[in-house]
Design an enzyme around this catalytic site. Structure first.
Site, PDB file in Angstrom:
ATOM      1  N   GLY A  14       0.819  -1.210   0.000  1.00  0.00           N
ATOM      2  CA  GLY A  14       0.000   0.000   0.000  1.00  0.00           C
ATOM      3  C   GLY A  14       0.850   1.256   0.000  1.00  0.00           C
ATOM      4  N   GLY A  16      -0.513   4.401   0.325  1.00  0.00           N
ATOM      5  CA  GLY A  16      -1.290   5.512   0.884  1.00  0.00           C
ATOM      6  C   GLY A  16      -0.473   6.218   1.958  1.00  0.00           C
ATOM      7  N   PHE A  17      -1.143   6.924   2.843  1.00  0.00           N
ATOM      8  CA  PHE A  17      -0.419   7.672   3.872  1.00  0.00           C
ATOM      9  C   PHE A  17       0.445   6.750   4.725  1.00  0.00           C
ATOM     10  CE2 PHE A  17      -3.924  10.854   3.334  1.00  0.00           C
ATOM     11  CZ  PHE A  17      -3.116  11.863   2.866  1.00  0.00           C
ATOM     12  N   GLU A 178     -19.062  16.832   2.798  1.00  0.00           N
ATOM     13  CA  GLU A 178     -18.314  17.622   1.822  1.00  0.00           C
ATOM     14  C   GLU A 178     -18.973  17.563   0.447  1.00  0.00           C
ATOM     15  OE1 GLU A 178     -14.002  17.106   4.084  1.00  0.00           O
ATOM     16  OE2 GLU A 178     -14.725  15.595   2.688  1.00  0.00           O
ATOM     17  N   ASP A 316      -5.615   2.484   8.127  1.00  0.00           N
ATOM     18  CA  ASP A 316      -7.043   2.205   8.306  1.00  0.00           C
ATOM     19  C   ASP A 316      -7.341   0.738   8.583  1.00  0.00           C
ATOM     20  OD1 ASP A 316      -7.308   4.828   7.649  1.00  0.00           O
ATOM     21  OD2 ASP A 316      -8.595   4.531   5.906  1.00  0.00           O
ATOM     22  N   ALA A 327      -6.553  10.057   8.092  1.00  0.00           N
ATOM     23  CA  ALA A 327      -5.248  10.218   7.470  1.00  0.00           C
ATOM     24  C   ALA A 327      -4.162  10.348   8.527  1.00  0.00           C
ATOM     25  CB  ALA A 327      -5.262  11.449   6.565  1.00  0.00           C
TER      26      ALA A 327
END
Lengths: 439, 439
Positions: A14, A16-17, A178, A316, A327
């Protein structure tokens, strides 16, 4: 790092962050890092909704992983989907986009695969109600939003016109809120005076949430203020309702009293829940740990798997002290895992301190000049919240050029309501319904 | 314009350069204009290749048609695909994206549907070799280019690696030349030091062209210089070759002597020819005019159809004096048709002067700091040509914001070779193979 010694092999699942921060923490370690992701880019997920609503382009929120990690000379990136882990042989099995397979041996494994959209057992909803996890999703949603107004303009009758001008959002977390704000702003401002037949401003945005409040994670005071702001924007809030069916014509919902109602809407967007991707299940089976209800993997206080000190789970997909899927949690847990591994490589024998999440606060954007921010006991909303939101997102957005671009795009959009990235594709642009995404 | 009189109805098929300029010329006429396009955006096609190569975003080259025409209060835009014209009833039949149908009555019809990619009877090539006509195409090509390097990085053996690092371009016109330059620049500069296994710089770019030169329309001197520049960039030119087969593994070509060779390449891009979309055939059948070999519709000197003074044909799909399919021809013919119609509405009975194309010159970008420009008898190449190219494209790009954005993107790309829009989608992002596009 000595050339004649094979360096310790670290595989990070992964980009991601969590995965990115883990790789960065290993920069100066004598290890060979491989980051495996089914996307070639690192996505700044907190701004994905702005890509779908036409404020930002794909490139402003997604940068090639190997470009971000270019100066990390011990890191290689692999575009592939991890399908299985052989914990005995210490081997990750992965599938390349062309169907070919890869075997990636590891000495240490950092799992940072994130979560994907969950339809709570109703994967058939996905075809009608895309989630918001990937760039494909964002472009699909962009197409659905802007095309809906076009379809309304040429609709055959008033009923059909109303269906195209009704947007149903499922889920009242930050993404749902949002998106609701974005669609009302597009309808009321961006599309101003562009249509001849329809009144774009009259577009209805329905927000369905199972609990009693939107943005529940921000506490009751901010949740109330967010609800007030949304209502003043014209968003219709339906709290305490569960969506029981989704099709091309709209949604069916059930309220607390069991009463079922039907809302006609041609556009349904889904942000209601998350579940672990299949690779998490494969890892759980291989190691004998038990996933939580959403498929997250429980970890020890140092983020390793019980009985497998060589496997760390972050972000996550990690289940620890009911930490939320933010995040910030992903960044901190990824950095912790990378650091812990670096210390181990350096030969430190002291057991690392347990991972402790420092809550730096969270923020959700509602509309132009309105955001809610929670930093410890400090609660902000309205314009002040919005300025803090702006500052936080600029600080964390990867790369100077993205920051500059985002500031310019925001300045124009906030000043004129004009959105540059409104062009949409003819084709769906998203993965086939039900296709797993493990980001 | 009097309210109680039904204004004359003008239907414009196509929102490209020709359609847009026709609509603009009618701005102050007491007519009701409807622009029909299967895309909701006006595309600045001359820069499409920069979108596919990651320099510009979709929004920088494609703006919503109805936004561009927002202040033209007599214009409405309709997102639909024109399928047939009933010239007796003066009615256009169109299909909406959801499959619904529309009937659009007209008093005057301006046809500006453009041309689409032609595979010369081999539509089965489309699945392996996308063309470059639409935003969907551009994002598909972006995905193919950047993914090819990713696939090469994890290829199983050297043969497979070489196939992924070989790009075959079919067609030596401006688009083929521009793409060839872009791919060599990406390989040699943009991806610099990002890969660990492959040498991106070693990527081969093969350009196949049936005639003896690239950019033949620019005349022999500029064509020679363009060929020299391309060779110095490392592009392998195969002149006088016809591509006879395309599949997932590469292309088969035949040279002038009938010798057949095979080139292995995982990425094939097609810019070799154009053909009229189906609506042109429908119009020809309805009016009895005979299309040329590519399906273009022959027109009278005033751009009307023989026997149909209420129908004007403009842009690429118009056949008149062998005018080339250039943006400039489209703009001028569209503006001419709009003006002629305005004069007719104003009651001028004098026959309009025949349409006369004023050749303002043409330009093709090859690589950073290298372009060829032909303005009348003035021939420029190299850095000077590049500056003129820059000026022309900025002058014509629609909208101040697009211009500013493009200048910033170009400045960064030209200075650092970095390209912002490199993120690509997982899905194909293009229309299904063989699906007609009539932009």
């Amino acid at each position: 790092m000595q050339d004649h010694v094979t360096p310790r092999r670290v595989v990070i699942l992964g980009g991601g962050f969590a995965g990115l921060f883990a790789a960065r923490a290993l920069r100066h370690s004598p290890v060979a890092v491989t980051v495996v992701d089914r996307q070639a880019h690192h996505l700044f997920q907190p701004l994905l909704y702005q890509c779908s609503s036409g404020i930002l382009s794909e490139g402003q929120i997604a940068q090639p992983l190997r470009k971000v990690l270019r100066r990390h000379h011990n890191v290689d990136c692999v575009l592939a989907d991890a399908t299985d882990v052989d914990v005995k042989a210490q081997l990750v099995h992965a599938r390349r986009p062309d169907g070919g397979t890869l075997e990636l041996p590891y000495d240490d494994l950092i799992v940072a695969v994130g979560m994907r959209q969950s339809y709570f057992g109703h994967d058939e909803f996905a075809a009608y109600a895309p989630g918001m996890k990937t760039l494909d999703d964002a472009l699909d949603i962009r197409r659905r939003i802007y095309r809906a107004f076009e379809m309304a303009e040429t609709a055959e009758d008033d009923d059909e016109r109303r269906r195209w001008l009704t947007f149903a959002l499922v889920g009242g977390g930050p993404t749902g809120v949002e998106l609701a704000g974005q669609i009302r702003e597009i309808a009321g401002h961006t599309l101003d005076r562009e249509f001849r037949t329809i009144d774009a401003e009259a577009a209805r945005v329905l927000l369905f949430e199972g609990s009693d409040e939107v943005l529940g994670a921000f506490g009751p005071a901010l949740a109330r203020r967010a609800a007030r702001t949304l209502r003043s924007l014209g968003v219709e809030l339906h709290m305490g309702t569960i969506v029981t069916d989704v099709d091309a014509d709209g949604v069916s919902v059930r309220d607390r009293n069991g009463a079922v109602s039907r809302f006609a809407a041609r556009t349904v967007l889904w942000t209601a829940g998350v579940e672990a991707p299949p690779i998490a299940g494969a890892l759980a089976r291989a190691t004998g740990v038990e996933q939580d209800r959403a498929g997250r993997i429980p970890v020890e206080p140092d983020l390793t798997l019980a009985g497998h000190p060589e496997i760390r789970v972050t972000g996550d997909v990690m289940s620890l002290n009911r930490l939320p899927g933010l995040a910030e949690v992903a960044m901190q847990s990824g950095a912790y895992a990378g650091r812990a591994l670096r210390h181990a490589v350096e030969g430190r024998t002291k057991r690392p301190k347990p991972f402790k999440y420092r809550d730096l606060g969270s923020a959700a954007y509602i509309c132009r000049g309105r955001a809610v921010v929670k930093v410890g006991r400090l609660h902000l909303s309205g314009v002040l919240g919005w300025f803090v939101w702006l500052f936080i997102h600029l600080a964390f957005l990867t790369g100077f050029r993205s920051r500059l671009g985002a500031v310019l795009s925001w300045a124009v959009t906030f000043a004129t309501s004009s959105r540059r990235e409104r062009a949409f594709l003819s084709s769906k642009g998203g993965p086939p319904p039900g296709a797993g995404e493990s980001r």
